[in-house]
Design a protein around this motif. Structure first.
Motif, mmCIF file in Angstrom:
data_model
loop_
_atom_site.group_PDB
_atom_site.id
_atom_site.type_symbol
_atom_site.label_atom_id
_atom_site.label_comp_id
_atom_site.label_asym_id
_atom_site.label_seq_id
_atom_site.Cartn_x
_atom_site.Cartn_y
_atom_site.Cartn_z
ATOM 1 N N ALA A 97 -5.426 -8.728 7.121
ATOM 2 C CA ALA A 97 -4.576 -7.908 7.972
ATOM 3 C C ALA A 97 -4.248 -8.616 9.275
ATOM 4 O O ALA A 97 -3.118 -8.530 9.781
ATOM 5 N N ALA A 98 -5.217 -9.341 9.827
ATOM 6 C CA ALA A 98 -5.024 -10.021 11.102
ATOM 7 C C ALA A 98 -3.979 -11.122 11.024
ATOM 8 O O ALA A 98 -3.423 -11.535 12.047
ATOM 9 N N ARG A 99 -3.688 -11.604 9.822
ATOM 10 C CA ARG A 99 -2.704 -12.673 9.652
ATOM 11 C C ARG A 99 -1.296 -12.146 9.412
ATOM 12 O O ARG A 99 -0.360 -12.921 9.266
ATOM 13 N N GLY A 100 -1.147 -10.843 9.355
ATOM 14 C CA GLY A 100 0.166 -10.229 9.340
ATOM 15 C C GLY A 100 1.056 -10.521 8.150
ATOM 16 O O GLY A 100 2.264 -10.711 8.326
ATOM 17 N N PRO A 101 0.518 -10.538 6.932
ATOM 18 C CA PRO A 101 1.398 -10.787 5.790
ATOM 19 C C PRO A 101 2.320 -9.604 5.515
ATOM 20 O O PRO A 101 2.028 -8.467 5.903
ATOM 21 N N CYS A 102 3.418 -9.880 4.824
ATOM 22 C CA CYS A 102 4.282 -8.799 4.356
ATOM 23 C C CYS A 102 3.618 -8.069 3.200
ATOM 24 O O CYS A 102 3.697 -6.843 3.105
ATOM 25 N N LEU A 103 2.958 -8.851 2.343
ATOM 26 C CA LEU A 103 2.286 -8.267 1.192
ATOM 27 C C LEU A 103 1.131 -9.154 0.765
ATOM 28 O O LEU A 103 1.104 -10.353 1.059
ATOM 29 N N VAL A 104 0.175 -8.548 0.087
ATOM 30 C CA VAL A 104 -0.925 -9.276 -0.536
ATOM 31 C C VAL A 104 -0.961 -8.872 -1.995
ATOM 32 O O VAL A 104 -0.455 -7.807 -2.378
ATOM 33 N N GLY A 105 -1.539 -9.712 -2.828
ATOM 34 C CA GLY A 105 -1.596 -9.383 -4.245
ATOM 35 C C GLY A 105 -2.830 -9.937 -4.903
ATOM 36 O O GLY A 105 -3.446 -10.893 -4.401
ATOM 37 N N GLY A 106 -3.211 -9.327 -6.002
ATOM 38 C CA GLY A 106 -4.388 -9.773 -6.737
ATOM 39 C C GLY A 106 -4.295 -9.390 -8.199
ATOM 40 O O GLY A 106 -3.302 -8.805 -8.660
ATOM 41 N N GLU A 107 -5.356 -9.687 -8.940
ATOM 42 C CA GLU A 107 -5.336 -9.565 -10.394
ATOM 43 C C GLU A 107 -5.990 -8.294 -10.928
ATOM 44 O O GLU A 107 -5.926 -8.034 -12.134
ATOM 45 N N THR A 108 -6.606 -7.519 -10.070
ATOM 46 C CA THR A 108 -7.342 -6.344 -10.531
ATOM 47 C C THR A 108 -6.563 -5.059 -10.256
ATOM 48 O O THR A 108 -5.535 -5.065 -9.590
ATOM 49 N N LEU A 109 -7.091 -3.955 -10.756
ATOM 50 C CA LEU A 109 -6.409 -2.674 -10.614
ATOM 51 C C LEU A 109 -6.306 -2.213 -9.170
ATOM 52 O O LEU A 109 -5.336 -1.545 -8.800
ATOM 53 N N ALA A 110 -7.311 -2.532 -8.360
ATOM 54 C CA ALA A 110 -7.338 -1.998 -7.003
ATOM 55 C C ALA A 110 -7.316 -3.076 -5.931
ATOM 56 O O ALA A 110 -7.538 -2.762 -4.758
ATOM 57 N N PHE A 111 -7.103 -4.342 -6.294
ATOM 58 C CA PHE A 111 -7.042 -5.475 -5.374
ATOM 59 C C PHE A 111 -8.386 -5.766 -4.712
ATOM 60 O O PHE A 111 -8.840 -6.902 -4.679
ATOM 61 N N GLU A 112 -9.059 -4.743 -4.204
ATOM 62 C CA GLU A 112 -10.255 -4.976 -3.413
ATOM 63 C C GLU A 112 -11.536 -4.935 -4.242
ATOM 64 O O GLU A 112 -11.539 -4.561 -5.422
ATOM 65 N N HIS A 113 -12.631 -5.303 -3.604
ATOM 66 C CA HIS A 113 -13.945 -5.329 -4.234
ATOM 67 C C HIS A 113 -14.371 -3.933 -4.674
ATOM 68 O O HIS A 113 -14.314 -2.966 -3.889
ATOM 69 N N ILE A 114 -14.767 -3.815 -5.937
ATOM 70 C CA ILE A 114 -15.289 -2.549 -6.469
ATOM 71 C C ILE A 114 -16.702 -2.805 -6.989
ATOM 72 O O ILE A 114 -16.895 -3.549 -7.951
ATOM 73 N N PRO A 115 -17.724 -2.232 -6.367
ATOM 74 C CA PRO A 115 -19.094 -2.434 -6.838
ATOM 75 C C PRO A 115 -19.300 -1.822 -8.222
ATOM 76 O O PRO A 115 -18.518 -0.989 -8.690
ATOM 77 N N ALA A 116 -20.369 -2.238 -8.867
ATOM 78 C CA ALA A 116 -20.699 -1.713 -10.192
ATOM 79 C C ALA A 116 -20.896 -0.201 -10.141
ATOM 80 O O ALA A 116 -21.503 0.330 -9.207
ATOM 81 N N ARG A 117 -20.351 0.478 -11.141
ATOM 82 C CA ARG A 117 -20.519 1.916 -11.365
ATOM 83 C C ARG A 117 -20.042 2.784 -10.194
ATOM 84 O O ARG A 117 -20.437 3.926 -10.070
ATOM 85 N N SER A 118 -19.167 2.247 -9.341
ATOM 86 C CA SER A 118 -18.675 3.059 -8.222
ATOM 87 C C SER A 118 -17.260 3.565 -8.447
ATOM 88 O O SER A 118 -16.850 4.578 -7.857
ATOM 89 N N GLY A 119 -16.489 2.896 -9.330
ATOM 90 C CA GLY A 119 -15.103 3.293 -9.525
ATOM 91 C C GLY A 119 -14.316 3.211 -8.226
ATOM 92 O O GLY A 119 -14.690 2.472 -7.305
#
Length: 276
Positions: free
Chosen positions: A190-212
């Protein structure tokens, strides 16, 4: 004087499709309506006097299924949207009166690919791996470039390789979680001010085990606070295999008025034979 045509700049390049094909039964978040496509009319149902016939289909899908982009209206925090307004005043059965995906300007510009899996010398990061600031900085240094505000940043975890797994819960991470940026890494992005970010997973961010998707702090930081759009379920393996670190990205969602997201087909334009 030779007039340079706009398409001349594309000579000697190749296009890499960064979207997964959409099909019934593909992996998706249980929070969203599934994708369905059926033939409404088949050849032979109606035959014209000259013998011609046509087929057509009905497509029913959620806006966050398959490779897709999040509108700023997708997430609120404490009842408020990115512009500080109350979400309840903007939403209705027909969608959002502001911050819907139709307000996203199609992106044609530079993208930087930060290959975190490649940084570790593996094709795929393990489930529930939290991408850190140190890893982002390491991948950026390895890429040999920098980040500029208003551009696109894509995070490589290798998770695309699980897309065709017979057990869809592997890709969705319902049991083991999925890799992605944690809160500190989200702050760094966020501090680098991109227009957009992208990734390969359903939610982009880190999802711990069994947390959904019980909590999504990076979504809140990027969409609500920083106004950064998120592209999810991208297919980035070809970039990793070609060792591409920066390229021209073309990305345009459907202009679905009032929608919180849209399917998208991102295209990477890279020099033909580029492996650096």
């Amino acid at each position: 004087m030779t007039v340079r045509q706009p398409w001349d700049a594309l000579s000697g390049t190749r296009v890499v499709d960064l979207a997964h094909p959409m099909r019934r039964g593909m992996p998706q978040s249980p929070n969203h309506p599934p994708y369905r496509m059926l033939l409404e009319r088949r050849h032979g149902d109606l035959v014209r006097p000259d013998g011609g016939s046509a087929a057509n289909e009905i497509v029913v899908t959620g806006g966050h299924v398959g490779t897709h982009i999040d509108a700023l209206a997708h997430v609120s925090q404490d009842g408020r949207l990115h512009d500080g307004s109350e979400a309840a005043t903007a939403q209705s059965a027909t969608g959002f009166s502001r911050l819907g995906i139709e307000g996203f300007t199609p992106y044609v510009g530079r993208a930087v690919f930060l290959d975190i899996a490649g940084l570790h010398g593996v094709p795929v990061l393990p489930p529930a791996h939290e991408v850190t600031v140190e890893e982002l900085e390491g991948a950026l240094k390895r890429a040999g470039t920098g980040l500029r505000p208003g551009e696109a940043v894509l995070i490589g975890t290798g998770w695309s390789r699980h897309w065709e797994n017979p057990d869809p819960e592997v890709f969705t991470g319902q049991r083991g979680g999925v890799p992605g940026p944690g809160p500190a890494a989200g702050e760094w992005l966020a501090a680098r001010g991109p227009c957009l970010v992208g990734g390969e997973t359903l939610a982009f961010e880190h999802i711990p085990a069994r947390s959904g998707h019980s909590v999504l702090p990076v979504h809140g930081r990027l969409l609500v606070e920083a106004g950064v759009h998120i592209v999810e379920t991208m297919r980035l393996t070809a970039l990793a295999e070609a060792r591409v670190t920066q390229f021209l990205l073309v990305l345009a969602p459907l202009p679905l008025v009032g929608a919180t997201g849209s399917p998208v087909r991102p295209l990477a334009v890279i020099p033909a034979g580029d492996d650096t």
